[in-house]
Scaffold this active site. Structure first.
Site, PDB file in Angstrom:
ATOM      1  N   GLU A  65     -25.243 -18.207 -28.300  1.00 31.81           N
ATOM      2  CA  GLU A  65     -24.491 -19.324 -28.881  1.00 31.81           C
ATOM      3  C   GLU A  65     -23.389 -18.879 -29.845  1.00 31.81           C
ATOM      4  O   GLU A  65     -22.561 -19.684 -30.269  1.00 31.81           O
ATOM      5  CB  GLU A  65     -25.456 -20.281 -29.598  1.00 31.81           C
ATOM      6  CG  GLU A  65     -26.389 -21.022 -28.669  1.00 31.81           C
ATOM      7  CD  GLU A  65     -27.577 -20.191 -28.172  1.00 31.81           C
ATOM      8  OE1 GLU A  65     -28.091 -20.518 -27.090  1.00 31.81           O
ATOM      9  OE2 GLU A  65     -27.967 -19.203 -28.856  1.00 31.81           O
ATOM     10  N   HIS A  95     -33.734  -9.778 -19.640  1.00 32.62           N
ATOM     11  CA  HIS A  95     -33.151 -10.757 -20.565  1.00 32.62           C
ATOM     12  C   HIS A  95     -32.238 -10.074 -21.581  1.00 32.62           C
ATOM     13  O   HIS A  95     -31.154 -10.569 -21.888  1.00 32.62           O
ATOM     14  CB  HIS A  95     -34.264 -11.530 -21.274  1.00 32.62           C
ATOM     15  CG  HIS A  95     -33.771 -12.557 -22.230  1.00 32.62           C
ATOM     16  ND1 HIS A  95     -33.204 -13.742 -21.827  1.00 32.62           N
ATOM     17  CD2 HIS A  95     -33.735 -12.570 -23.584  1.00 32.62           C
ATOM     18  CE1 HIS A  95     -32.854 -14.453 -22.884  1.00 32.62           C
ATOM     19  NE2 HIS A  95     -33.165 -13.754 -23.964  1.00 32.62           N
ATOM     20  N   PHE A 120     -17.461  -8.515 -34.158  1.00 31.04           N
ATOM     21  CA  PHE A 120     -18.730  -8.377 -33.456  1.00 31.04           C
ATOM     22  C   PHE A 120     -19.758  -7.702 -34.362  1.00 31.04           C
ATOM     23  O   PHE A 120     -19.700  -6.499 -34.598  1.00 31.04           O
ATOM     24  CB  PHE A 120     -18.513  -7.548 -32.189  1.00 31.04           C
ATOM     25  CG  PHE A 120     -19.680  -7.490 -31.268  1.00 31.04           C
ATOM     26  CD1 PHE A 120     -19.920  -8.504 -30.364  1.00 31.04           C
ATOM     27  CD2 PHE A 120     -20.531  -6.396 -31.271  1.00 31.04           C
ATOM     28  CE1 PHE A 120     -20.985  -8.436 -29.480  1.00 31.04           C
ATOM     29  CE2 PHE A 120     -21.596  -6.317 -30.399  1.00 31.04           C
ATOM     30  CZ  PHE A 120     -21.826  -7.347 -29.497  1.00 31.04           C
TER      31      PHE A 120
END
Length: 163
Positions: A65, A95, A120
């Protein structure tokens, strides 16, 4: 001349930036790590002269998100840089790879397509100890380094805009 690899912050004095606002987006997943990264960034920003009014804090559920949040914050046109913090710990399934790829590509796309730098600050680690080492532990605080990068990128944008 020998070179050694270290895990220290970027070298050099931070440029002075004035009248700037920074958004920090923190993933709630692995909160004990991401909060330490966020706090390290806030400390650096305060040391560089940013007030609490210059720093807005936002939370999202997880690392995936972060890109959506950063995109919306850029569109709001209220911030000169956005820093995103997350922590993805490798598990026994693919994952980890999907999440890391998603957030990395998302932040890269924002940096390529937008005028506001997105920094980042996502740890991608094999285990929790590696994350702790990078969130104020033995290897420093990558959150502090992200704030330094944000300051340098805001100064870069100012330099380009002055051309």
């Amino acid at each position: 001349m020998s070179t050694s690899l270290t895990h220290s912050a970027p070298q050099g004095a931070l440029p002075e930036v004035k009248d700037k606002r920074v958004a920090i987006v923190t993933a709630e997943w692995n909160r004990h790590i991401t909060a330490a990264l966020r706090d390290g960034a806030i400390d650096v920003l305060h040391s560089a002269g940013f007030s609490d009014d210059d720093i807005e804090l936002f939370d999202v559920p997880g690392a995936v998100e972060l890109t959506f949040a950063a995109s919306n914050l850029i569109e709001a046109s209220r911030f000169d840089a956005v820093i995103v913090f997350g922590c993805v710990v490798r598990g026994g399934t693919p994952h980890f790879d999907y999440v890391c790829q998603s957030v990395t590509q998302g932040v890269t796309a924002l940096n390529a397509d937008r005028d506001t730098p997105v920094i980042f600050g996502v740890l991608t680690v094999d285990d929790e100890q590696q994350a702790l080492d990078r969130a104020g532990g033995a290897l420093g605080n990558k959150g502090s380094e992200a704030a330094e990068t944000a300051i340098k990128m805001m100064a870069f944008v100012d330099q380009v805009n002055a051309l």
